[in-house]
Scaffold this motif. Structure first.
Motif, PDB file in Angstrom:
ATOM      1  N   UNK A  37       0.821  -1.215   0.000  1.00 46.11           N
ATOM      2  CA  UNK A  37       0.000   0.000   0.000  1.00 46.11           C
ATOM      3  C   UNK A  37       0.858   1.270   0.000  1.00 46.11           C
ATOM      4  N   UNK A  38       2.129   1.140   0.399  1.00 44.22           N
ATOM      5  CA  UNK A  38       2.979   2.322   0.561  1.00 44.22           C
ATOM      6  C   UNK A  38       3.125   3.089  -0.747  1.00 44.22           C
ATOM      7  N   UNK A  39       3.211   2.369  -1.824  1.00 45.29           N
ATOM      8  CA  UNK A  39       3.474   2.966  -3.135  1.00 45.29           C
ATOM      9  C   UNK A  39       2.520   4.112  -3.454  1.00 45.29           C
ATOM     10  N   UNK A  40       1.243   3.956  -3.117  1.00 46.58           N
ATOM     11  CA  UNK A  40       0.252   4.999  -3.416  1.00 46.58           C
ATOM     12  C   UNK A  40      -0.298   5.685  -2.167  1.00 46.58           C
ATOM     13  N   UNK A  41      -0.166   5.034  -1.023  1.00 49.72           N
ATOM     14  CA  UNK A  41      -0.830   5.542   0.192  1.00 49.72           C
ATOM     15  C   UNK A  41       0.167   5.686   1.341  1.00 49.72           C
ATOM     16  N   UNK A  42       1.280   6.306   1.071  1.00 41.15           N
ATOM     17  CA  UNK A  42       2.327   6.404   2.083  1.00 41.15           C
ATOM     18  C   UNK A  42       1.862   7.144   3.326  1.00 41.15           C
ATOM     19  N   UNK A  43       1.098   8.221   3.128  1.00 39.96           N
ATOM     20  CA  UNK A  43       0.632   9.017   4.262  1.00 39.96           C
ATOM     21  C   UNK A  43      -0.216   8.165   5.212  1.00 39.96           C
ATOM     22  N   UNK A 216      -6.312  -5.282  -6.703  1.00 39.89           N
ATOM     23  CA  UNK A 216      -6.298  -3.819  -6.676  1.00 39.89           C
ATOM     24  C   UNK A 216      -4.909  -3.289  -7.025  1.00 39.89           C
ATOM     25  N   UNK A 217      -3.889  -3.870  -6.408  1.00 40.36           N
ATOM     26  CA  UNK A 217      -2.518  -3.439  -6.668  1.00 40.36           C
ATOM     27  C   UNK A 217      -2.144  -3.701  -8.128  1.00 40.36           C
TER      28      UNK A 217
END
Length: 782
Positions: A37-43, A216-217
């Motif tokens: 998830x980090x790739x798009x949703x790091x925050x 999803x990824x």
């Protein structure tokens, strides 16, 4: 003749808070892990990873020990042995000192992190066991964990006892389940009672709430710049959830509940996958405040703000579990619904602005502690110290003002809020609920009115319905049948489950309707009562409906094959169907899984007695009494069995223990009166009086008392007893005959004739009995 062995059947579910939140039907390959998830949703990842959700379970290693700097515990004595924790090669180790023997347990995992750290150590058969010492993060001290779980019931003659630390209830695989790890597979082997448990990630990861994300990824990695985002993003999107869906997603880990499927996915309805424990459970005070180990969902169901608005879990909490409203914005949690009270908080709270007493949640969601865990009351009710006086339950006033008596708090609240109708109504229903818990049915009509009126929330209503399972008065049946019209699936499920043993056409009709209910919980709740009906009472269409509901019910039981109560409930199902061999097999499996569970031993003893295997029946009751020597049901059934075997002195002792455990145990008292009648009619009268006072609704007990009263020449008392029985039960033939005989024996022939004439006028007395009565009248006239 002594009464047949009483069967004590109770539907038991594991009262756990934790169960797999994501579908076990989904393959592990469907999950990509939180790091994807980090790739798009790091925050969001950075907000989640250090949260209590993200760190719900951590490996105990050098990094963990360095970050937490845990002190050594010192020695604790429990179960006759000494225990202490220490560091050894950057590992946390528990030492057990048993005389000259020293046992070593390595702590491999830590659970929790907000209030407490519990530590897990591997034991035999793949079990991860909670070690007996836990660490309180708020005080910085170690403590005896099993001892902290003792419930202190107010005004109770018998207090709770600590479970042994190796008890199955402290096994991670059995009890903690996947509210601390993600994508868990228990892999339990019933044949060997062993686990091969695996999980994808420790902690509660993104996919726990959003579902499997591999598709999803892959989808988003395949999109090129400028490509339109498809409507179906191959992921559960929680931003579109309804309030019910939000609550249902949080509830599996934040509820005292029972799973009925292993396939819950975020967005699914809670009552299609779980049942909910309500106030019938002693972990709640009668007024609904928390006493033992509870979670949020039950008191949330009593929350009028949630019931009457769109408020849900994420209104006040972030998805990572953080509370949204802190500091100077604390009271914004109550906006916009309570704008005026927030703006005039000093006048409303009677505390100065800026003080703890002027923070809404401190009065409406007071924090209490159990087992060193701090929890908030989510019913959002105001402080009601008058209920503390009655039940010993906590109230916000005295939680803060520890130096003040409860009476002071009662007066202050009354002075601030003179209209006490709300508080008195809570006191009224809570008193009735306590009476129902204590099996005192003098106010049964008022209890039934609470159910019938549908004015109370689903938690209170369900609690009364479930407690009626202990009531033998037939007045309850029409109320339970009508309760199926309630809009709450929780109430409907309790209502149809409460029809166990009612084989009337009205009950049958409602149970068949329940088989097609929109909610799975209602359907599975109907299956067990229907199992007791003869199969020839149903046509082909009805049989198919029952088969479908029954299959769902049986599937609900195998959701937790490692839980003794699943097999116990399966035993009840087979017993209702008259399948003795299958029932006994299920009961024996249940008892073998958890030898401390006495209910399967008691129920199996009844069946063994029924099929003539008295030796095995006695063995199982002896086993039950070894676990709990004072148990009411075990002693009662043991006494009845011994009496049937002719062991009268031993039967007396067992029945007396049952009566000691429950002084209004009518069955024990009645059978004691029958046994004592062989040697002492005065003792027989004493016990018959107890039985009749405990259960006046059963004419057998009044008749028996009158019979013995007449035998000891207390004819006046016998006459009064029989009059009261006949007043309640005008068609009780034995009482009519006996009253006529007593009158005749004492020379009151006119009264005897009047008793018989009145019986002849009763249209509900069978003609055959009326012929006998007529003959007795003729004999009196001769």
């Amino acid at each position: 003749m002594l009464g047949k062995i009483s069967i004590f059947i109770t539907i038991i579910f594991l009262l756990a808070s934790c169960i797999s939140k994501t579908s076990q039907d989904s393959a592990q390959s469907d999950y990509s892990g939180s790091e994807s998830c980090i790739e798009c949703h790091q925050e969001f990842y950075e907000l989640w990873s250090p949260s209590h959700h993200g760190k719900a379970m951590q490996a105990v290693n050098k990094k963990f020990l360095k970050e937490n700097k845990l002190p050594m515990s010192g020695r604790f004595m429990l179960e006759g042995k000494n225990y202490e924790t220490t560091l050894e090669d950057s590992t946390l180790v528990l030492f057990e000192y048993d005389g000259d023997n020293i046992n070593k347990f390595v702590a491999e995992w830590a659970l929790g992190g907000k209030n407490v750290y519990y530590f897990l150590t591997p034991l035999e058969k793949g079990k991860l066991q909670t070690i007996p010492l836990a660490y309180n993060l708020n005080t910085g001290e170690w403590y005896n964990n099993p001892e902290s779980a003792i419930r202190h019931f107010p005004n109770a003659e018998v207090q709770d006892e600590a479970l042994p630390w190796r008890d199955r209830m402290y096994t991670f695989n059995t009890s903690c389940y996947s509210c601390h790890v993600s994508q868990l597979s228990t892999n339990f082997d019933l044949a060997t009672d062993s686990y091969h448990t695996t999980w994808r990630e420790s902690g509660i990861n993104c996919e726990t709430c959003h579902g499997p994300s591999a598709e999803h990824v892959a989808l988003f990695r395949s999109l090129k710049e400028g490509d339109e985002i498809p409507e179906d993003v191959k992921l559960v999107v929680t931003s579109t959830f309804t309030p019910e869906q939000h609550n249902s997603s949080c509830a599996p880990c934040h509820a005292k509940m029972q799973p009925i499927t292993a396939s819950f996915m975020p967005g699914d309805r809670y009552f299609d996958n779980y049942n909910l424990t309500t106030l019938e459970n002693p972990d709640f005070y009668p007024d609904g405040r928390d006493l033992g180990e509870n979670y949020t969902m039950t008191t949330w169901g009593m929350n009028q703000c949630a019931i009457n608005s769109e408020m849900h879990c994420i209104t006040c909490h972030t998805s990572s579990g953080r509370y949204r409203f802190k500091g100077t914005e604390a009271n914004n949690a109550c906006l916009p619904c309570h704008q005026t009270r927030v703006e005039e908080v000093e006048a409303h709270s009677h505390h100065p602005i800026g003080s703890e007493g002027a923070v809404c949640v401190n009065c409406h969601m007071p924090k209490t502690m159990f087992g060193h865990m701090v929890r908030s009351d989510h019913s959002l009710r105001p402080p009601m110290p008058m209920l503390t006086l009655e039940f010993g339950s906590p109230n916000a006033c005295n939680i803060c003002h520890e130096d003040k008596p409860i009476e002071w708090a009662v007066k202050e609240v009354q002075k601030w809020h003179p209209d006490d109708s709300y508080r008195k109504e809570n006191l009224r229903w809570a008193k009735l609920l306590k009476e129902a818990r204590d099996m005192e049915w003098g106010n049964l009509d008022k209890m039934l009115e609470i159910i019938s009126s549908q004015e109370k929330d689903e938690v209170v209503t369900t609690s009364f319905i479930r407690l009626l399972g202990n009531c033998t008065n037939d007045k309850k049946w029409p109320v339970l049948i009508n309760a199926y019209s309630n809009s709450s699936p929780l109430v409907r499920s309790a209502a149809v489950g409460g029809l166990m043993g009612n084989y009337s056409e009205e009950a049958k009709e409602v149970l068949l309707k329940a088989c097609t209910d929109d909610y799975r919980l209602v359907r599975v709740s109907a299956a067990l009562p229907l199992a007791g009906f003869p199969a020839n009472q149903f046509n082909d269409t009805e049989t198919a409906l029952i088969a479908k509901a029954t299959e769902e019910y049986k599937q609900s039981l195998v959701t937790r094959p490692d839980d003794w109560s699943s097999h116990y409930n399966m035993g009840i199902y087979h017993q209702n169907r008259g399948e003795a061999d299958k029932a006994l097999a299920s009961y024996e499996t249940s008892a073998n899984l958890y030898p401390e569970s006495i209910l399967p031993l008691i129920n199996s003893s009844v069946l063994y007695s029924y099929i003539g295997n008295y030796e095995k029946a006695e063995q199982n009751l002896v086993r039950a009494l070894e676990v709990d020597p004072g148990n009411e049901a075990a002693n009662l059934n043991f006494g009845l069995l011994l009496a049937e075997l002719g062991k009268t002195e031993e039967a007396k002792a067992a029945l007396a223990k049952a009566l000691e455990a429950n002084p209004v145990q009518a069955v024990a008292a009645y059978n004691l009166s029958v046994i004592w009648a062989q040697t002492s009619l005065y003792e027989a009268v004493k016990y018959a009086e107890i039985a009749f006072e405990a259960m006046p609704d059963d004419p057998k007990y009044g008749y028996t008392l009158a019979f013995y009263q007449n035998e000891v020449k207390k004819t006046g008392q016998a006459i009064n007893t029989l009059k009261s029985v006949i007043q309640l039960h005008p068609q009780h033939i034995n009482s009519i005959y006996l009253l006529g005989q007593v009158y005749h024996q004492t020379g009151k022939t006119g009264q005897a004739k009047e008793v018989y004439r009145k019986a002849l006028e009763d249209e509900e007395i069978p003609d055959a009995e009326k012929m006998r009565i007529q003959q007795m009248l003729v004999s009196l006239n001769q």
